[in-house]
Design a protein around this motif. Sequence first.
Motif, PDB file in Angstrom:
ATOM      1  N   PRO A 244       6.488   1.210 -45.767  1.00  0.00           N
ATOM      2  CA  PRO A 244       6.359   2.609 -45.339  1.00  0.00           C
ATOM      3  C   PRO A 244       7.601   3.127 -44.611  1.00  0.00           C
ATOM      4  O   PRO A 244       8.043   2.562 -43.603  1.00  0.00           O
ATOM      5  N   HIS A 245       8.144   4.209 -45.138  1.00  0.00           N
ATOM      6  CA  HIS A 245       9.239   4.952 -44.510  1.00  0.00           C
ATOM      7  C   HIS A 245       8.573   6.117 -43.777  1.00  0.00           C
ATOM      8  O   HIS A 245       8.024   7.022 -44.393  1.00  0.00           O
ATOM      9  N   MET A 246       8.602   6.086 -42.460  1.00  0.00           N
ATOM     10  CA  MET A 246       7.836   7.035 -41.648  1.00  0.00           C
ATOM     11  C   MET A 246       8.650   8.312 -41.401  1.00  0.00           C
ATOM     12  O   MET A 246       9.838   8.248 -41.079  1.00  0.00           O
ATOM     13  N   VAL A 247       7.983   9.464 -41.545  1.00  0.00           N
ATOM     14  CA  VAL A 247       8.647  10.749 -41.380  1.00  0.00           C
ATOM     15  C   VAL A 247       7.790  11.644 -40.485  1.00  0.00           C
ATOM     16  O   VAL A 247       6.593  11.830 -40.742  1.00  0.00           O
ATOM     17  N   ASP A 248       8.395  12.204 -39.459  1.00  0.00           N
ATOM     18  CA  ASP A 248       7.732  13.166 -38.592  1.00  0.00           C
ATOM     19  C   ASP A 248       7.750  14.525 -39.290  1.00  0.00           C
ATOM     20  O   ASP A 248       8.812  15.120 -39.497  1.00  0.00           O
ATOM     21  N   ILE A 249       6.572  15.004 -39.695  1.00  0.00           N
ATOM     22  CA  ILE A 249       6.489  16.288 -40.405  1.00  0.00           C
ATOM     23  C   ILE A 249       5.707  17.317 -39.598  1.00  0.00           C
ATOM     24  O   ILE A 249       5.182  18.290 -40.156  1.00  0.00           O
ATOM     25  N   ARG A 250       5.634  17.125 -38.288  1.00  0.00           N
ATOM     26  CA  ARG A 250       4.869  18.066 -37.472  1.00  0.00           C
ATOM     27  C   ARG A 250       5.445  19.474 -37.555  1.00  0.00           C
ATOM     28  O   ARG A 250       4.711  20.451 -37.411  1.00  0.00           O
ATOM     29  N   THR A 251       6.745  19.589 -37.786  1.00  0.00           N
ATOM     30  CA  THR A 251       7.340  20.855 -38.204  1.00  0.00           C
ATOM     31  C   THR A 251       7.666  20.682 -39.678  1.00  0.00           C
ATOM     32  O   THR A 251       8.691  20.107 -40.038  1.00  0.00           O
ATOM     33  N   PRO A 252       6.785  21.152 -40.570  1.00  0.00           N
ATOM     34  CA  PRO A 252       6.850  20.738 -41.974  1.00  0.00           C
ATOM     35  C   PRO A 252       8.191  20.965 -42.657  1.00  0.00           C
ATOM     36  O   PRO A 252       8.622  20.130 -43.461  1.00  0.00           O
ATOM     37  N   LYS A 253       8.847  22.073 -42.380  1.00  0.00           N
ATOM     38  CA  LYS A 253      10.105  22.364 -43.074  1.00  0.00           C
ATOM     39  C   LYS A 253      11.304  21.669 -42.431  1.00  0.00           C
ATOM     40  O   LYS A 253      12.438  21.835 -42.891  1.00  0.00           O
ATOM     41  N   GLN A 254      11.052  20.888 -41.373  1.00  0.00           N
ATOM     42  CA  GLN A 254      12.128  20.153 -40.718  1.00  0.00           C
ATOM     43  C   GLN A 254      11.721  18.690 -40.522  1.00  0.00           C
ATOM     44  O   GLN A 254      11.578  18.199 -39.403  1.00  0.00           O
ATOM     45  N   PRO A 255      11.514  17.959 -41.615  1.00  0.00           N
ATOM     46  CA  PRO A 255      11.083  16.551 -41.494  1.00  0.00           C
ATOM     47  C   PRO A 255      12.173  15.695 -40.856  1.00  0.00           C
ATOM     48  O   PRO A 255      13.372  15.912 -41.080  1.00  0.00           O
ATOM     49  N   VAL A 256      11.730  14.711 -40.054  1.00  0.00           N
ATOM     50  CA  VAL A 256      12.653  13.865 -39.297  1.00  0.00           C
ATOM     51  C   VAL A 256      12.296  12.401 -39.519  1.00  0.00           C
ATOM     52  O   VAL A 256      11.123  12.014 -39.416  1.00  0.00           O
ATOM     53  N   ASN A 257      13.288  11.590 -39.800  1.00  0.00           N
ATOM     54  CA  ASN A 257      13.101  10.154 -39.987  1.00  0.00           C
ATOM     55  C   ASN A 257      12.523   9.547 -38.705  1.00  0.00           C
ATOM     56  O   ASN A 257      13.069   9.724 -37.618  1.00  0.00           O
TER      57      ASN A 257
ATOM     58  N   GLY B  31      11.344   6.063 -38.726  1.00  0.00           N
ATOM     59  CA  GLY B  31      11.443   4.610 -38.704  1.00  0.00           C
ATOM     60  C   GLY B  31      10.852   3.938 -39.922  1.00  0.00           C
ATOM     61  O   GLY B  31      10.427   4.589 -40.876  1.00  0.00           O
ATOM     62  N   CYS B  32      10.817   2.619 -39.868  1.00  0.00           N
ATOM     63  CA  CYS B  32      10.412   1.793 -41.014  1.00  0.00           C
ATOM     64  C   CYS B  32       9.290   0.828 -40.648  1.00  0.00           C
ATOM     65  O   CYS B  32       9.212   0.359 -39.512  1.00  0.00           O
ATOM     66  N   VAL B  33       8.458   0.515 -41.641  1.00  0.00           N
ATOM     67  CA  VAL B  33       7.547  -0.630 -41.581  1.00  0.00           C
ATOM     68  C   VAL B  33       7.988  -1.557 -42.706  1.00  0.00           C
ATOM     69  O   VAL B  33       7.720  -1.293 -43.876  1.00  0.00           O
TER      70      VAL B  33
ATOM     71  N   THR C  14       1.494   2.958 -34.032  1.00  0.00           N
ATOM     72  CA  THR C  14       1.453   3.908 -32.927  1.00  0.00           C
ATOM     73  C   THR C  14       2.843   4.126 -32.346  1.00  0.00           C
ATOM     74  O   THR C  14       3.267   5.264 -32.105  1.00  0.00           O
ATOM     75  N   ASP C  15       3.559   3.039 -32.125  1.00  0.00           N
ATOM     76  CA  ASP C  15       4.947   3.113 -31.666  1.00  0.00           C
ATOM     77  C   ASP C  15       5.829   3.030 -32.905  1.00  0.00           C
ATOM     78  O   ASP C  15       6.044   1.960 -33.462  1.00  0.00           O
ATOM     79  N   LYS C  16       6.353   4.186 -33.324  1.00  0.00           N
ATOM     80  CA  LYS C  16       7.119   4.214 -34.573  1.00  0.00           C
ATOM     81  C   LYS C  16       8.393   3.377 -34.485  1.00  0.00           C
ATOM     82  O   LYS C  16       8.905   2.913 -35.507  1.00  0.00           O
ATOM     83  N   SER C  17       8.905   3.185 -33.293  1.00  0.00           N
ATOM     84  CA  SER C  17      10.119   2.398 -33.148  1.00  0.00           C
ATOM     85  C   SER C  17       9.849   0.900 -33.195  1.00  0.00           C
ATOM     86  O   SER C  17      10.773   0.103 -33.349  1.00  0.00           O
ATOM     87  N   SER C  18       8.579   0.506 -33.070  1.00  0.00           N
ATOM     88  CA  SER C  18       8.243  -0.907 -33.052  1.00  0.00           C
ATOM     89  C   SER C  18       6.857  -1.150 -33.660  1.00  0.00           C
ATOM     90  O   SER C  18       5.911  -1.521 -32.964  1.00  0.00           O
ATOM     91  N   PRO C  19       6.714  -0.913 -34.971  1.00  0.00           N
ATOM     92  CA  PRO C  19       5.411  -1.153 -35.609  1.00  0.00           C
ATOM     93  C   PRO C  19       5.031  -2.629 -35.521  1.00  0.00           C
ATOM     94  O   PRO C  19       5.901  -3.513 -35.547  1.00  0.00           O
ATOM     95  N   ARG C  20       3.718  -2.895 -35.428  1.00  0.00           N
ATOM     96  CA  ARG C  20       3.254  -4.270 -35.237  1.00  0.00           C
ATOM     97  C   ARG C  20       2.280  -4.646 -36.346  1.00  0.00           C
ATOM     98  O   ARG C  20       1.211  -4.031 -36.476  1.00  0.00           O
ATOM     99  N   GLN C  21       2.674  -5.628 -37.144  1.00  0.00           N
ATOM    100  CA  GLN C  21       1.793  -6.104 -38.203  1.00  0.00           C
ATOM    101  C   GLN C  21       0.671  -6.922 -37.596  1.00  0.00           C
ATOM    102  O   GLN C  21       0.905  -7.905 -36.900  1.00  0.00           O
ATOM    103  N   LEU C  22      -0.569  -6.540 -37.882  1.00  0.00           N
ATOM    104  CA  LEU C  22      -1.723  -7.240 -37.326  1.00  0.00           C
ATOM    105  C   LEU C  22      -2.169  -8.394 -38.215  1.00  0.00           C
ATOM    106  O   LEU C  22      -2.601  -9.432 -37.714  1.00  0.00           O
TER     107      LEU C  22
END
Length: 550
Positions: A216-229, A231-233, A274-282
Motif C-alpha cells: 500500500p502506497h498511502m495518500v492523504d486525500i483529505r483535500t481531494p484535489k491536492q493529494p499528498v504522499n 508513506g508506504c506499507v 494509524t501512524d503513517k510514518s511507522s505502519p505495524r504489521q500485526l
Amino acid sequence: MRSLRTGALAVLTASVVALSMTGASAHDPDTPEGQAAARSFLADHLPADRHSVTGTADGVPCVDGKADIYPCKNVDLLSVLPLSAIGGGNGNDIWGWTDPSSGKEYAIVGRTNGTAFVDVSTPTAPKYLGNLPSNGGSSSWRDMKVYKDHAFVVADNISGHGMQVFDLTRLRTVTTPQTFTADALYRDFGPAHNIAINEETGYAYAIGSNTCRGGPHMVDIRTPKQPVNAGCVSEDGYTHDNQCVVYRGPDAGFQGREICFNSNEDTLTIVDVTDKSSPRQLVRKGYSGSQYSHQGWLTEDQRYFLLDDELDESSSSDKRTKTYVWDLQSLANPVHIGTYTSPATAIDHNQYIKGRYSYQANYQAGLRILDVSGVASGQLTEAGFFDIYPSGDAARFNGAWSNYPYFASGIVVISGIEQGLVVVRPNLDAVEPPPPGDKYENTTDVPIPDAGAAVTSSISVTGRSGNAPATLTVGVDIKHTYRGDLVIDLVAPDGTVYRLKSQNTDSGDNVITTYTVNASARAANGTWQLRVQDVYRADTGYIDSWSLQF
C-alpha cells in the motif's frame, strides 16, 4: 489479478492486440502465481458483447430462472448498456457515487481505455454522461473509489498513469456525453493495480504500484484535489487488494486504530496504519488450499473476513468457487473457520458486504449473493444470483469483474468484461433465512426520537441453563435515515453493556445487520435489551425488529 512483467507480455502480444498493455509492470520481480493469473486472463479475452436492454418500464423480472437471456435467482434485470454505448474497450472495475444534493445515483465504470460515468437514477434507462480517458494508454486493469464527491482512478501497466482525481459534481450539469479531463493528477507512483479508500479518515491506499515493494502506497486525500504522499506499507511486499477501516471489532487492543486487511497473494496480512510514518504489521496468515489470495471484505461488525482466492478453482478437484471465512476475534491470530463452496465452477473475484449479504462478482458465474447470517459457524448460503455470462460457468476470465451494492435505492451495478454495465435489483426480502436454532425475536416497532433520549426494546429469555455463548449473535433491523447518527448497545440482564455501533459519518440509511458479542460471562436467562439513541438532529426512524441467536 496481478500483472505481468514487460518481458512476459511480449509473448502474448499477438493474441491480445485488443487489450493493449503498454508501459512497464507495476512490480518487478513478479511471482509465478501472478504471472499465471495474468496469462490466463489475457488468453481468455473475447470481443465485447453488444447485447442491450434499456427502456423497459419496470425492467425484466426474474421468472422461472431467467430474465431476458440471463439465468437468475431472486434478482431482476433493469438494464444493460453495452460497452459500445459507454466509450468502448473492454470492462473492468466499477464503483458508485450518490450526489448528496440531489440523491441521484451514478455508476463509475472502468474500461480498458478510460472511465465512464453513467447516471443510473432511472435504472431502466441509464444515461451515459461521458468518458475520462486513460492517462497514457490502455490497460486491462483499472480501479476507482470515491471520497468527498471525487473519483480517484488508477491503472496497471501504464508507467506514467498515476492517480487521476475527478470532481464528480461536474456531472450535475452534463446533458450530452463529454470527454472529460482530470481535475488533478498524483504522480508519486506510475502504474497501480488497485486503490482502496478509508472514507472515515481520508486516506487512499494505492496497491500493486511500482513503489512500496508493491504494498500500500498511502495518500492523504483529505483535500481531494491536492493529494499528498503519506508513506508506504512495504514489509510484506506486493498487496493485491485491501480494505482499511477505523477498527471497531472485538479485539479491544485495537479499538479506534486504522487497520488494513490485505490480500497478499498467499496470505491475509493485517497492518496497523494509524501512524503513517511507522505502519505495524500485526500478522501474515496463510491457509490450506491457497493459490492466489485475491480480495476480501469485512462483515459489518468487523468480526469476520470473507476472502476469495482467484486460482484455487483451477487447482482443486471439484473446481467449484470457494470463499474462505476468517474469524478475527484476535487481529494477531485470525483463524480460518470455514470454507463456502458454491454450486458454480467459476473464478471468484471482487466481493462487498452490505448488511446480511455478500455481493460477489464471480466472472462467468456473474453476480452471486451470499447470506452471511451463519458466518459465526463458518457457514454461508446462496440467496440469489444473476449470471451475466450465460454461455458457461467455467473457471475462466470472462463475465462479471466487479459490482457495487451500496446505493440507497437497492439497485446493484455490475461491470462485465465483455458485457459493459448491467443494472439489477435483488429481491432478497423473499429469501428465507437459514434455520434459526435457538432464536429469540422482538418485532414490535419502537420509534427513535430525533436527537433525544435512548429507547429500548426487550427480549425475555427463559428456560436456558448456564451462561450465554461466546458468540451471541444480535440481529438488528433499524429503519433510520443517516445511520451514522445512531449509537446502538446490547444490555445484558445484569446491566452489562455491549457497544454494537458508535456514532460515525456513515450517511447511508438503515441498520440491517448482525453483530456478535462474547457474552460467556453473563447468565443467558433474563431480560436483554437493545438500546438505541439518535445523537444528532434532523433524522428519524424506528427499531423494526431485533433478535438474539444462542
